[in-house]
Scaffold this motif. Structure first.
Motif, PDB file in Angstrom:
ATOM      1  N   LEU A  99       0.792  -1.224  -0.103  1.00 43.86           N
ATOM      2  CA  LEU A  99      -0.004  -0.092   0.183  1.00 43.86           C
ATOM      3  C   LEU A  99       0.853   1.170   0.058  1.00 43.86           C
ATOM      4  CD1 LEU A  99      -2.768   1.131  -0.017  1.00 43.86           C
ATOM      5  CD2 LEU A  99      -2.682   1.084   2.665  1.00 43.86           C
ATOM      6  N   GLU A 100       1.946   1.170   0.744  1.00 44.33           N
ATOM      7  CA  GLU A 100       2.828   2.371   0.769  1.00 44.33           C
ATOM      8  C   GLU A 100       3.497   2.453  -0.706  1.00 44.33           C
ATOM      9  OE1 GLU A 100       7.127   2.937   2.786  1.00 44.33           O
ATOM     10  OE2 GLU A 100       5.569   2.559   4.431  1.00 44.33           O
ATOM     11  N   GLU A 101       3.769   1.604  -1.089  1.00 42.65           N
ATOM     12  CA  GLU A 101       4.664   1.389  -2.218  1.00 42.65           C
ATOM     13  C   GLU A 101       3.639   1.977  -3.525  1.00 42.65           C
ATOM     14  OE1 GLU A 101       5.874  -2.468  -3.180  1.00 42.65           O
ATOM     15  OE2 GLU A 101       7.516  -2.377  -1.615  1.00 42.65           O
ATOM     16  N   ILE A 102       2.392   1.479  -3.598  1.00 40.82           N
ATOM     17  CA  ILE A 102       1.382   2.067  -4.519  1.00 40.82           C
ATOM     18  C   ILE A 102       1.030   3.507  -4.184  1.00 40.82           C
ATOM     19  CG2 ILE A 102      -1.018   2.038  -5.368  1.00 40.82           C
ATOM     20  CD1 ILE A 102      -0.938  -1.066  -4.305  1.00 40.82           C
ATOM     21  N   SER A 103       1.071   3.984  -3.013  1.00 38.27           N
ATOM     22  CA  SER A 103       0.923   5.518  -2.568  1.00 38.27           C
ATOM     23  C   SER A 103       2.152   6.353  -3.062  1.00 38.27           C
ATOM     24  CB  SER A 103       0.612   5.502  -1.155  1.00 38.27           C
ATOM     25  OG  SER A 103      -0.356   4.972  -0.844  1.00 38.27           O
ATOM     26  N   THR A 104       3.225   5.889  -3.109  1.00 41.13           N
ATOM     27  CA  THR A 104       4.179   6.502  -3.411  1.00 41.13           C
ATOM     28  C   THR A 104       4.766   6.652  -4.920  1.00 41.13           C
ATOM     29  OG1 THR A 104       5.915   4.922  -2.574  1.00 41.13           O
ATOM     30  CG2 THR A 104       5.324   6.627  -1.188  1.00 41.13           C
ATOM     31  N   GLY A 105       3.772   5.793  -5.654  1.00 43.14           N
ATOM     32  CA  GLY A 105       4.184   5.547  -7.184  1.00 43.14           C
ATOM     33  C   GLY A 105       4.913   4.483  -7.532  1.00 43.14           C
ATOM     34  N   ILE A 106       5.489   3.720  -6.848  1.00 48.53           N
ATOM     35  CA  ILE A 106       6.256   2.307  -7.270  1.00 48.53           C
ATOM     36  C   ILE A 106       5.323   1.727  -7.905  1.00 48.53           C
ATOM     37  CG2 ILE A 106       7.495   0.545  -6.400  1.00 48.53           C
ATOM     38  CD1 ILE A 106       8.333   2.020  -3.949  1.00 48.53           C
ATOM     39  N   ALA A 107       5.978   1.241  -9.045  1.00 49.44           N
ATOM     40  CA  ALA A 107       5.211   0.188 -10.144  1.00 49.44           C
ATOM     41  C   ALA A 107       4.989  -0.978  -9.540  1.00 49.44           C
ATOM     42  CB  ALA A 107       6.167   0.095 -11.142  1.00 49.44           C
ATOM     43  N   TYR A 108       4.201  -1.526 -10.262  1.00 50.25           N
ATOM     44  CA  TYR A 108       3.636  -3.063  -9.966  1.00 50.25           C
ATOM     45  C   TYR A 108       4.726  -4.211 -10.190  1.00 50.25           C
ATOM     46  CZ  TYR A 108       1.824  -7.675 -10.621  1.00 50.25           C
ATOM     47  OH  TYR A 108       1.854  -8.823 -10.611  1.00 50.25           O
ATOM     48  N   ARG A 109       4.790  -5.014  -9.061  1.00 51.57           N
ATOM     49  CA  ARG A 109       5.474  -6.227  -9.106  1.00 51.57           C
ATOM     50  C   ARG A 109       4.949  -7.299  -8.716  1.00 51.57           C
ATOM     51  NH1 ARG A 109       7.403  -6.470  -4.299  1.00 51.57           N
ATOM     52  NH2 ARG A 109       7.927  -4.466  -2.989  1.00 51.57           N
ATOM     53  N   SER A 110       5.173  -8.655  -8.975  1.00 47.70           N
ATOM     54  CA  SER A 110       4.301  -9.675  -8.488  1.00 47.70           C
ATOM     55  C   SER A 110       4.527  -9.826  -6.865  1.00 47.70           C
ATOM     56  CB  SER A 110       4.977 -10.786  -9.158  1.00 47.70           C
ATOM     57  OG  SER A 110       4.593 -10.629 -10.588  1.00 47.70           O
ATOM     58  N   LEU A 111       3.454 -10.389  -6.391  1.00 45.12           N
ATOM     59  CA  LEU A 111       3.598 -10.461  -4.865  1.00 45.12           C
ATOM     60  C   LEU A 111       3.100 -12.083  -4.452  1.00 45.12           C
ATOM     61  CD1 LEU A 111       2.095  -8.176  -2.309  1.00 45.12           C
ATOM     62  CD2 LEU A 111       1.050 -10.156  -2.748  1.00 45.12           C
ATOM     63  N   CYS A 112       3.812 -12.512  -3.553  1.00 44.60           N
ATOM     64  CA  CYS A 112       3.360 -14.071  -3.209  1.00 44.60           C
ATOM     65  C   CYS A 112       2.697 -13.781  -1.844  1.00 44.60           C
ATOM     66  CB  CYS A 112       4.380 -14.944  -3.419  1.00 44.60           C
ATOM     67  SG  CYS A 112       5.087 -15.263  -4.839  1.00 44.60           S
ATOM     68  N   LEU A 113       1.681 -14.526  -1.576  1.00 43.71           N
ATOM     69  CA  LEU A 113       1.130 -14.581  -0.283  1.00 43.71           C
ATOM     70  C   LEU A 113       1.944 -15.319   0.654  1.00 43.71           C
ATOM     71  CD1 LEU A 113      -2.800 -14.956  -1.460  1.00 43.71           C
ATOM     72  CD2 LEU A 113      -1.519 -12.755  -0.681  1.00 43.71           C
ATOM     73  N   PRO A 114       1.874 -15.012   2.009  1.00 48.07           N
ATOM     74  CA  PRO A 114       2.848 -16.162   2.852  1.00 48.07           C
ATOM     75  C   PRO A 114       2.260 -17.289   3.425  1.00 48.07           C
ATOM     76  CG  PRO A 114       1.986 -13.908   4.050  1.00 48.07           C
ATOM     77  CD  PRO A 114       1.553 -13.815   2.580  1.00 48.07           C
ATOM     78  N   ILE A 115       2.632 -18.280   2.792  1.00 48.31           N
ATOM     79  CA  ILE A 115       1.911 -19.609   3.395  1.00 48.31           C
ATOM     80  C   ILE A 115       2.725 -19.909   4.462  1.00 48.31           C
ATOM     81  CG2 ILE A 115       1.706 -21.842   2.536  1.00 48.31           C
ATOM     82  CD1 ILE A 115       1.034 -21.141  -0.260  1.00 48.31           C
ATOM     83  N   ARG A 116       1.782 -20.321   5.479  1.00 51.27           N
ATOM     84  CA  ARG A 116       2.683 -20.685   6.840  1.00 51.27           C
ATOM     85  C   ARG A 116       2.567 -22.154   6.931  1.00 51.27           C
ATOM     86  NH1 ARG A 116      -0.043 -21.508  11.736  1.00 51.27           N
ATOM     87  NH2 ARG A 116      -2.185 -20.946  10.722  1.00 51.27           N
ATOM     88  N   GLU A 117       1.499 -22.851   6.771  1.00 53.73           N
ATOM     89  CA  GLU A 117       1.048 -24.063   7.002  1.00 53.73           C
ATOM     90  C   GLU A 117       1.840 -25.078   5.860  1.00 53.73           C
ATOM     91  OE1 GLU A 117      -0.314 -25.749   9.637  1.00 53.73           O
ATOM     92  OE2 GLU A 117      -0.406 -23.646  10.472  1.00 53.73           O
ATOM     93  N   GLU A 118       2.441 -25.936   6.447  1.00 59.10           N
ATOM     94  CA  GLU A 118       3.113 -27.078   5.408  1.00 59.10           C
ATOM     95  C   GLU A 118       1.753 -27.748   4.688  1.00 59.10           C
ATOM     96  OE1 GLU A 118       5.681 -30.981   5.944  1.00 59.10           O
ATOM     97  OE2 GLU A 118       6.242 -29.212   7.169  1.00 59.10           O
ATOM     98  N   ALA A 119       0.598 -28.054   5.233  1.00 59.02           N
ATOM     99  CA  ALA A 119      -0.451 -28.679   4.526  1.00 59.02           C
ATOM    100  C   ALA A 119      -0.769 -27.899   3.464  1.00 59.02           C
ATOM    101  CB  ALA A 119      -1.540 -29.207   5.583  1.00 59.02           C
ATOM    102  N   LEU A 120      -0.856 -26.694   3.813  1.00 62.49           N
ATOM    103  CA  LEU A 120      -1.267 -25.861   2.581  1.00 62.49           C
ATOM    104  C   LEU A 120      -0.356 -25.720   1.492  1.00 62.49           C
ATOM    105  CD1 LEU A 120      -3.377 -23.786   1.121  1.00 62.49           C
ATOM    106  CD2 LEU A 120      -1.949 -21.843   2.440  1.00 62.49           C
TER     107      LEU A 120
END
Length: 178
Positions: A99-120
């Motif tokens: 959100l801070e990056e978007i607000s300051t105009g930093i361009a899109y880059r891919s993002l990965c959700l942080p998976i915590r559980e080994e089963a997931l």
């Protein structure tokens, strides 16, 4: 253990980077539950995908609005985020930073959700393997369809259903006048 639409969402999110499809998959899943049983965590995940779709297309205002809403919603439902196998604290930090990056105009880059559980992680890797897909790849910023799917997708079924509803209302109106 994890609903198939959730795994499909994760594949679309991390591999295909089709955030529009992420929205479609989880919205359909969320709406399949009776209204009183619908979990807000699904809406938060949908909003993350929509925010990234907007950011990637250069719609900073839309991205900020959606991401702000997602952060607020997912903070209110931290336990549900954890139950989905994600790291709630890491996700909050990741989204706040984005959100801070978007607000300051930093361009899109891919993002990965942080998976915590080994089963997931195992279930997700299996879903990728079934599609002969890697577990992650970067967005193809040159894919015109991916970048503009909301305007380019086939909406024939939506228009047909809309017309069907109009026709039904008209039939009801005529029947009530008799």
């Amino acid at each position: 253990m994890y609903p198939q639409p959730y795994l499909d969402y994760l594949v679309q999110f991390h591999v295909e980077r089709d955030y529009f499809e992420c929205h479609e998959i989880l919205e359909e899943y969320w709406k399949s539950s009776p209204p009183e049983q619908r979990k807000a965590v699904w809406v938060g995940l949908i909003q993350i995908a929509v925010a990234l779709y907007h950011q990637r297309r250069g719609n900073q205002n839309g991205a900020i609005k959606m991401l702000t809403s997602a952060i607020r919603l997912l903070e209110q439902h931290r336990e549900d985020v954890q139950q989905l196998g994600l790291d709630s604290a890491a996700l909050h930090l990741l989204l706040t930073k984005r959100l801070e990056e978007i607000s300051t105009g930093i361009a899109y880059r891919s993002l990965c959700l942080p998976i915590r559980e080994e089963a997931l992680q195992r279930a997700y890797e299996h879903a990728c393997a079934l599609r002969n897909a890697p577990v992650s790849r970067e967005s193809d910023l040159n894919d015109h369809y991916l970048m503009n799917k909301h305007t380019l997708r086939d909406r024939t079924d939506v228009f047909a259903e809309r017309q069907r509803q109009i026709d039904l209302r008209e039939q009801r109106r005529k029947a009530s006048e008799k």
